[in-house]
Design an enzyme around this catalytic site. Structure first.
Site, PDB file in Angstrom:
ATOM      1  NE  ARG A  68      17.171  -4.663  61.256  1.00  0.00           N
ATOM      2  CZ  ARG A  68      17.373  -4.017  60.113  1.00  0.00           C
ATOM      3  NH1 ARG A  68      18.448  -3.276  59.959  1.00  0.00           N
ATOM      4  NH2 ARG A  68      16.502  -4.104  59.136  1.00  0.00           N
ATOM      5  CG  MET A  93      22.260   3.940  53.241  1.00  0.00           C
ATOM      6  SD  MET A  93      21.797   5.482  54.055  1.00  0.00           S
ATOM      7  CE  MET A  93      20.452   5.992  53.000  1.00  0.00           C
ATOM      8  NE  ARG A  94      22.163  -3.726  57.870  1.00  0.00           N
ATOM      9  CZ  ARG A  94      21.382  -4.796  57.723  1.00  0.00           C
ATOM     10  NH1 ARG A  94      20.662  -4.943  56.638  1.00  0.00           N
ATOM     11  NH2 ARG A  94      21.305  -5.715  58.670  1.00  0.00           N
ATOM     12  CG  ASN A 110      21.940   8.894  61.436  1.00  0.00           C
ATOM     13  OD1 ASN A 110      22.792   8.582  60.605  1.00  0.00           O
ATOM     14  ND2 ASN A 110      20.666   9.031  61.110  1.00  0.00           N
ATOM     15  CG  HIS A 112      17.725  12.133  58.147  1.00  0.00           C
ATOM     16  ND1 HIS A 112      17.612  10.908  57.518  1.00  0.00           N
ATOM     17  CD2 HIS A 112      16.646  12.847  57.774  1.00  0.00           C
ATOM     18  CE1 HIS A 112      16.513  10.901  56.801  1.00  0.00           C
ATOM     19  NE2 HIS A 112      15.908  12.058  56.939  1.00  0.00           N
ATOM     20  CD  GLU A 145      15.586   0.310  71.640  1.00  0.00           C
ATOM     21  OE1 GLU A 145      14.423  -0.137  71.614  1.00  0.00           O
ATOM     22  OE2 GLU A 145      16.320   0.295  72.641  1.00  0.00           O
ATOM     23  N   GLY A 146      14.285   4.039  67.174  1.00  0.00           N
ATOM     24  CA  GLY A 146      13.361   4.367  66.091  1.00  0.00           C
ATOM     25  C   GLY A 146      14.100   4.777  64.823  1.00  0.00           C
ATOM     26  CG  ASP A 148      16.252   8.814  60.110  1.00  0.00           C
ATOM     27  OD1 ASP A 148      17.405   8.468  60.392  1.00  0.00           O
ATOM     28  OD2 ASP A 148      15.731   8.619  58.991  1.00  0.00           O
TER      29      ASP A 148
HETATM   30  C1  GAR Z   1      24.146  11.814  53.428  1.00  0.00           C
HETATM   31  O1  GAR Z   1      23.376  12.759  52.737  1.00  0.00           O
HETATM   32  C2  GAR Z   1      23.487  11.415  54.725  1.00  0.00           C
HETATM   33  O2  GAR Z   1      22.835  12.477  55.355  1.00  0.00           O
HETATM   34  C3  GAR Z   1      22.487  10.391  54.230  1.00  0.00           C
HETATM   35  O3  GAR Z   1      23.186   9.642  53.278  1.00  0.00           O
HETATM   36  C4  GAR Z   1      24.169  10.478  52.663  1.00  0.00           C
HETATM   37  C5  GAR Z   1      25.500   9.798  52.791  1.00  0.00           C
HETATM   38  O4  GAR Z   1      26.480  10.496  52.081  1.00  0.00           O
HETATM   39  N1  GAR Z   1      22.000   9.576  55.287  1.00  0.00           N
HETATM   40  C6  GAR Z   1      20.742   9.148  55.367  1.00  0.00           C
HETATM   41  O5  GAR Z   1      19.896   9.375  54.534  1.00  0.00           O
HETATM   42  C7  GAR Z   1      20.432   8.320  56.618  1.00  0.00           C
HETATM   43  N2  GAR Z   1      19.023   8.163  56.767  1.00  0.00           N
HETATM   44  P1  GAR Z   1      28.003  10.247  52.363  1.00  0.00           P
HETATM   45  O6  GAR Z   1      28.230   8.733  52.213  1.00  0.00           O
HETATM   46  O7  GAR Z   1      28.723  11.005  51.297  1.00  0.00           O
HETATM   47  O8  GAR Z   1      28.315  10.722  53.742  1.00  0.00           O
END
Ligand code: GAR
Length: 203
Positions: A68, A93-94, A110, A112, A145-146, A148
């Site tokens: 990573r 998603m990393r 970010n 969520h 660093e955690g 979400d």
């Molecule tokens: C969104 O719902 C975002 O909140 C989520 O992924 C989706 C991406 O959609 N993110 C997470 O779950 C991060 N933990 P998008 O590619 O259409 O923006």
């Protein structure tokens, strides 16, 4: 027009939040510009859309790196090369390594799809449905660093209906994400704010 902050957007998939941010920037609702879009997945639809829009893009597949940290170093190098000052994670998603977070202290944001601290991690909308909450929503937060876990900037609530499926709930939350993310970035870039403990306080 006032100075526009160069923003780097990191995404792994569809990219609808990236497009909501990019549209808000183009319409001058957010005082920023997309300086670079980075994806860790070559097939991400968001990456193709960014190319169509004529934006600078780079794809760094995480599988090409031994760990990573090495991947994150490459991403940070690209962001710096593009002059990026703020980083927006948009369905990236990393988990970010500590070195990445330290490279942009309090400058990584970010989104969520839950009302954090409820339901961090993957499939937040499914977690909310399975738990049986009556209200869920979305959260824009600064990245630490955690998982979400960083200080919350903006949240928007969405009612959970009895007949909701993961798909219907996700769609209504996504609509609110597209409002919340530009609003949060606009406020962070254009209003005075400070962090007090876990809290982001504007004004
Ligand atoms: C969104 O719902 C975002 O909140 C989520 O992924 C989706 C991406 O959609 N993110 C997470 O779950 C991060 N933990 P998008 O590619 O259409 O923006």
């Amino acid at each position: 027009m006032s100075e526009r902050t160069p923003v780097g957007v990191l995404l792994s998939g569809r990219g609808s939040n990236f497009l909501a941010l990019e549209t808000a920037m183009r319409e001058s609702r957010v005082p920023a510009r997309v300086a670079l879009v980075v994806s860790n997945r070559p097939q991400a639809a968001g990456l193709a859309r960014a190319r169509e829009l004529g934006l600078a893009t780079v794809c760094l597949p995480h599988g090409d790196y031994p760990q990573r940290r090495a991947h994150d170093e490459a991403v940070v190098a690209e962001l710096r090369r593009a002059g990026v000052e703020w980083v927006c994670l948009a369905g990236y998603m990393r988990l970010l390594s500590a070195d990445f977070v330290r490279a942009y202290p309090q400058r990584i944001v970010n989104i969520h799809p839950s009302l954090l601290p409820a339901f961090p991690g993957l499939e937040a909308q499914r977690q909310a449905l399975e738990h049986g909450v009556r209200v869920s929503g979305c959260t824009v937060h600064l990245v630490d660093e955690g998982l979400d876990s960083g200080p919350i900037v903006v949240q928007r609530a969405v009612e959970v209906r009895d007949d909701d499926t993961v798909e219907t709930l996700s769609a209504r939350i996504l609509e609110q994400e597209h409002v919340a993310y530009p609003e949060a970035l606009r406020r962070l870039l254009s209003e005075p704010w400070r962090r007090e403990g876990r809290r982001v306080i504007f004004g």
